[in-house]
Design a protein around this motif. Sequence first.
Motif, PDB file in Angstrom:
ATOM      1  N   MET A   1       0.873  -1.327  -0.020  1.00  0.00           N
ATOM      2  CA  MET A   1       0.090   0.028   0.023  1.00  0.00           C
ATOM      3  C   MET A   1       0.835   1.476   0.022  1.00  0.00           C
ATOM      4  N   GLU A   2       0.625   2.018  -1.025  1.00  0.00           N
ATOM      5  CA  GLU A   2       1.498   3.268  -1.014  1.00  0.00           C
ATOM      6  C   GLU A   2       0.971   4.502  -0.145  1.00  0.00           C
ATOM      7  N   HIS A   3       1.879   5.497  -0.103  1.00  0.00           N
ATOM      8  CA  HIS A   3       1.432   6.605   0.407  1.00  0.00           C
ATOM      9  C   HIS A   3       0.278   7.294  -0.129  1.00  0.00           C
ATOM     10  N   VAL A   4      -0.651   8.194   0.580  1.00  0.00           N
ATOM     11  CA  VAL A   4      -1.599   8.772  -0.129  1.00  0.00           C
ATOM     12  C   VAL A   4      -1.156   9.963  -0.774  1.00  0.00           C
ATOM     13  N   GLN A   5      -1.807   9.980  -2.090  1.00  0.00           N
ATOM     14  CA  GLN A   5      -1.310  11.272  -2.982  1.00  0.00           C
ATOM     15  C   GLN A   5      -1.381  12.513  -2.312  1.00  0.00           C
ATOM     16  N   SER A   6      -0.501  13.230  -2.049  1.00  0.00           N
ATOM     17  CA  SER A   6      -0.492  14.455  -1.269  1.00  0.00           C
ATOM     18  C   SER A   6       0.688  15.332  -1.737  1.00  0.00           C
ATOM     19  N   TYR A   7       0.648  16.554  -1.234  1.00  0.00           N
ATOM     20  CA  TYR A   7       1.779  17.652  -1.402  1.00  0.00           C
ATOM     21  C   TYR A   7       3.260  16.961  -0.766  1.00  0.00           C
TER      22      TYR A   7
END
Length: 425
Positions: A1-7
């Motif tokens: 599971m990857e990091h959430v897409q964010s700044y």
Amino acid sequence: MEHVQSYYTATANPHDRWPRLADDILCDVCIIGGGFTGLSSALYLTEAGYDVVVLEAARVGFGASGRNGGQVVNSYSRDIDVIERRYGKESARLLGSMMFEGAAAIRDRIDRYAIRCDYRPGGVFAALNSRQFSQLKQQHQRWQHYGNHQLELLDELGIRRKIASERYVGGLLDRSGGHLHPLNLALGEAEAVRRHGGRIYEESEAIAVTYGTPHRVRTAQGSVLAKYIIFAGNAYLAPQLEPRLASKSLPCSSQIVVTEPLSRDKALALLPDNYCVEDRNYLLDYYRLTADNRLLYGGGVSYGAREPGNIHELIRPRLLKTFPQLEGIKFDYAWSGNFLLTLSRMPQIGRLENGVYYMQGDSGHGVTWTHLAGKLVCEALQGEPKRFDAFARLPHLPFPGGRRLRVPLTALGAAWYALRDRLGV
């Protein structure tokens, strides 16, 4: 599971993936959770010579540690006057003596390990009405009493010099607070753990724990035998792994947007001293500038950690109420992240079994509290539990209504406090 897409993921420092656990291994301490709670604990313990393994179900900093507003805010979600009123003078004395250590620990980690995380000093608590400003005056006195002499009360004219908004009647500047890139801090601390010999495994969710001598933590492809276990998953810990921890806490989500880049002049026109800000409402707004001159703005709480359908629509009115001069601004990033709420709004720490520790429920003050928590659990394992026990003695209260009604009842209570904020009473 990857990091959430964010700044934060878009601007993360280059880093290698950590391996999956695929063996049966031994260690002194097994930590479940690779966020600030787990990483802070691991770093203190590896510095002290312990053989430490960290199991992260997704990626280092995947949860709140890599999604939060990046504000380094001192104290706890309930200030020292509430602690004294609820738990007595001795508890207030002990907890008060520690309430600025988390921020100091963060600055030490950044300096000691040369962590590139865009740290900037200074944070403002902003009052929207005279009642809130009166509370800040009292907070100023309390914090000075406990040793924070980097404070400045701001009247209406003074806060206008710090924030280009007409919403506020005053504020309190804490120069020992600040703001940073939280995911890069987490990644830097993980690398420091590695340098001290600690082992971190990503995509290695703890799926079962067997207590004994030693304790055993099982993942899908391996296991860890350890003398000590530390539960450090907070809102992202699977409830079935240790139901005793899930029964007295409530996952909640907060939402953040980040604007398109602003010119440096326009950015500093909003926040001339580059301080972070949080208002004093019960359901508060918080914001700051990023290193590349964007405005990061957060607010709104969803009880039960339900992600809103449109974060843009939720946050835009709040942002424009603060900065109407940004009408038409574009958002380049929007995301939601979970934190763990307790009924008392105080963190929950303690022991479940012999050699089994937990820290959870930061209730919105996780960046600083988690760094103090790591120090306290290290002290406890070394045979100096007094400061750990000062928190462990606090009662862990269940939410009213049980599992079915705790979300609507908590939301109803929050609506009452939000109404009081709007009325200024």
